[in-house]
Design an enzyme around this catalytic site. Structure first.
Site, PDB file in Angstrom:
ATOM      1  N   THR A   1       0.828  -1.201   0.000  1.00 17.74           N
ATOM      2  CA  THR A   1       0.000   0.000   0.000  1.00 17.74           C
ATOM      3  C   THR A   1       0.864   1.254   0.000  1.00 17.74           C
ATOM      4  OG1 THR A   1      -1.751  -1.187   1.169  1.00 17.74           O
ATOM      5  CG2 THR A   1      -1.798   1.220   1.286  1.00 17.74           C
TER       6      THR A   1
ATOM      7  N   ASN B   1      -5.693  -9.405  -8.083  1.00 16.60           N
ATOM      8  CA  ASN B   1      -5.681 -10.229  -6.878  1.00 16.60           C
ATOM      9  C   ASN B   1      -6.910 -11.124  -6.760  1.00 16.60           C
ATOM     10  OD1 ASN B   1      -6.365  -7.332  -6.606  1.00 16.60           O
ATOM     11  ND2 ASN B   1      -7.219  -7.938  -4.643  1.00 16.60           N
TER      12      ASN B   1
ATOM     13  N   SER C   1       5.167  -6.505  -2.412  1.00 19.50           N
ATOM     14  CA  SER C   1       4.925  -6.623  -0.971  1.00 19.50           C
ATOM     15  C   SER C   1       5.446  -7.957  -0.445  1.00 19.50           C
ATOM     16  CB  SER C   1       3.427  -6.512  -0.698  1.00 19.50           C
ATOM     17  OG  SER C   1       3.166  -6.735   0.669  1.00 19.50           O
TER      18      SER C   1
ATOM     19  N   HIS D   1       4.702  -9.874   2.226  1.00 13.21           N
ATOM     20  CA  HIS D   1       3.845 -10.935   2.768  1.00 13.21           C
ATOM     21  C   HIS D   1       3.042 -11.672   1.699  1.00 13.21           C
ATOM     22  CE1 HIS D   1      -0.316  -9.123   2.889  1.00 13.21           C
ATOM     23  NE2 HIS D   1       0.376  -8.004   2.742  1.00 13.21           N
TER      24      HIS D   1
ATOM     25  N   CYS E   1     -16.898  -7.376   2.747  1.00 15.88           N
ATOM     26  CA  CYS E   1     -17.979  -7.147   3.707  1.00 15.88           C
ATOM     27  C   CYS E   1     -17.776  -5.780   4.345  1.00 15.88           C
ATOM     28  CB  CYS E   1     -17.961  -8.233   4.759  1.00 15.88           C
ATOM     29  SG  CYS E   1     -19.416  -8.237   5.780  1.00 15.88           S
TER      30      CYS E   1
HETATM   31  C1  PLP Z   1      -2.153  -7.149  -1.141  1.00 12.46           C
HETATM   32  C2  PLP Z   1      -2.148  -6.189  -2.255  1.00 12.46           C
HETATM   33  C3  PLP Z   1      -1.767  -4.844  -2.058  1.00 12.46           C
HETATM   34  C4  PLP Z   1      -1.446  -4.294  -0.701  1.00 12.46           C
HETATM   35  O1  PLP Z   1      -0.267  -4.791  -0.146  1.00 12.46           O
HETATM   36  P1  PLP Z   1      -0.041  -4.663   1.429  1.00 12.46           P
HETATM   37  O2  PLP Z   1       1.363  -5.076   1.632  1.00 12.46           O
HETATM   38  O3  PLP Z   1      -1.017  -5.590   2.065  1.00 12.46           O
HETATM   39  O4  PLP Z   1      -0.282  -3.243   1.793  1.00 12.46           O
HETATM   40  C5  PLP Z   1      -1.747  -4.015  -3.146  1.00 12.46           C
HETATM   41  N1  PLP Z   1      -2.066  -4.451  -4.377  1.00 12.46           N
HETATM   42  C6  PLP Z   1      -2.428  -5.725  -4.614  1.00 12.46           C
HETATM   43  C7  PLP Z   1      -2.743  -6.155  -6.000  1.00 12.46           C
HETATM   44  C8  PLP Z   1      -2.493  -6.639  -3.566  1.00 12.46           C
HETATM   45  O5  PLP Z   1      -2.873  -7.891  -3.798  1.00 12.46           O
END
Ligand code: PLP
Length: 402
Positions: free
Chosen positions: A74, A152, A200, A202, A326
């Protein structure tokens, strides 16, 4: 706490690889020095950060000087969008898509209240963009085009390099949210048209709270976070050393396993998808099946609610996700599936299964085993007839009784 679940929600977050934890731990205990310090104690930490930066750069085919660490995906999206606008104050137009992550969409919405005009490109029923629409939207006033690499929710992959060629003709900055692409498909910034790219930790078996922004050498960048000289003045704040070390290892492992993981996950995903489609009536795959992440399937089970499916899956210890977000207690269908113009009957009953390199044959077998009865049970419970007309009528009745 439960930890023996069948985890098929890897597009939401992933398990931290045990090797990643192992390399990270000493930087939480013994090696706590500040990488910017002049003494040897801090200097050795600085050296480890440089190695981690090289490991991360390698998965992108980037130079280590082009990597800026962030706190998450983010932040990367926010920083890239704002930097691109600050670098070109005379331009007031942004192009994005209707199916971006909220980390891009909500920034764009806010910018609209600050005098920017934003074009939200539409998608077709398969979730794919129309490049003619992009071409028609681009002008000399376009500061930034920000488009995700892979979605996503559906796994649909956009033709990023074809988009980039058009963007470059108009001199706009091209930012790509590649949070779902890094570690899942091969990327090479050396031969790319992308100016900035977000990832990102995680989402690729690294820890939460670390991400990175790739900034192509020569691209004008104005920092979002101001303070010390860390990250070559592009993101101030003492480095999150343990997480940076971890992300380096995670990237190294993803790259090492990439080819094998793609083949394996695709095979498992396809078997799951094809078997469910063959054994359960009235279900469809959402997204572009010809241009798709190997780990993702989003299936619409008509006439039932995705949340109800998730609750029953949860009873079997199976973690998946519905397209619905939700919000404040009201069940709003996903903005991605809505943008695709899916029929109402499918919108509400869509489930995303997202695999990873730890997913096993047995886990997929288990989902294949329980899904038909879950769907059958919910459809039998449904007061609505299992056809489009009956379902719609039922929904209208339910709304009227609110
Ligand atoms: C998860 C995700 C984000 C956000 O990443 P975070 O590390 O959770 O802030 C942004 N863009 C996409 C496409 C994602 O799947």
């Amino acid at each position: 706490m439960q930890n023996n679940c069948i985890y098929l929600d890897n597009n939401a977050t992933t398990k931290v690889d045990s090797e990643v934890i192992e390399v990270m731990l000493p930087y939480l205990t013994d090696y706590y020095g500040n990488p910017s310090s002049m003494h040897t104690f801090g200097g050795q930490v600085g050296k480890a950060v440089r190695t981690a930066r090289e490991q991360l750069a390698a998965i992108l085919g980037a130079d280590e000087s082009e990597i800026v660490y962030t706190s998450c995906g983010t932040e990367g999206d926010n920083a890239a969008i704002r930097a691109a606008l600050l670098a070109q104050p005379e331009k007031r137009h942004i192009i994005t898509t209707q199916v971006e992550h909220p980390a891009v969409l909500n920034v764009c919405k806010q910018l609209e209240t600050q005098g920017y005009s934003v074009t939200y490109l539409s998608v077709n029923h398969q979730g794919q963009l129309d490049l003619d629409e992009l071409e028609a939207s681009l002008t000399g006033n376009t500061a930034l085009v920000t488009i995700m690499y892979a979605n996503n929710e559906t796994g649909t992959i956009f033709p990023i390099e074809q988009i980039g060629l058009r963007v470059k003709e108009y001199g706009a900055i091209f930012h790509v949210d590649a949070v779902q692409a890094v570690g899942k498909i091969p990327l090479n910034m050396k031969t790319s048209t992308v100016d900035m790219l977000t990832l990102s930790g995680h989402k690729l078996h690294g820890p939460k709270g670390i991400g990175a922004l790739y900034i192509r050498r020569g691209v004008r960048f104005r920092p979002f976070m101001i303070g010390g000289h860390q990250e070559r003045g592009r993101r101030a704040g003492t480095e999150n050393v343990p997480a940076i070390i971890a992300l380096g290892k995670a990237a190294e492992l993803e790259l090492l396993h990439l080819e094998e993981a793609i083949a394996r996950e695709r095979k498992l995903r396809d078997r799951l998808e094809q078997t469910l489609l063959a054994t359960i009536p009235n279900c469809v795959v959402n997204g572009d099946v010809t241009q798709r992440l190997p780990n993702t399937t989003n299936i619409g089970f008509k006439y039932i609610e995705g949340e109800a499916i998730l609750l029953l899956l949860n009873k079997y210890g199976i973690c998946a996700s519905s397209g619905s977000a939700c919000t404040s207690g009201s069940l709003e269908p996903s903005h991605v599936l809505r943008a695709m113009g899916l029929p109402y009957t499918t919108l509400h009953g869509s489930i995303r299964f997202s695999l990873c390199r730890y997913t096993t044959e047995a886990e997929i077998d288990r989902v294949i085993e329980v899904m038909p009865s879950i769907v059958e049970r919910l459809r039998a419970l449904s007061p609505f007839k299992n056809d489009d007309a009956g379902w719609l009528q039922g929904q209208e009745q339910a709304l009227a009784h609110r």
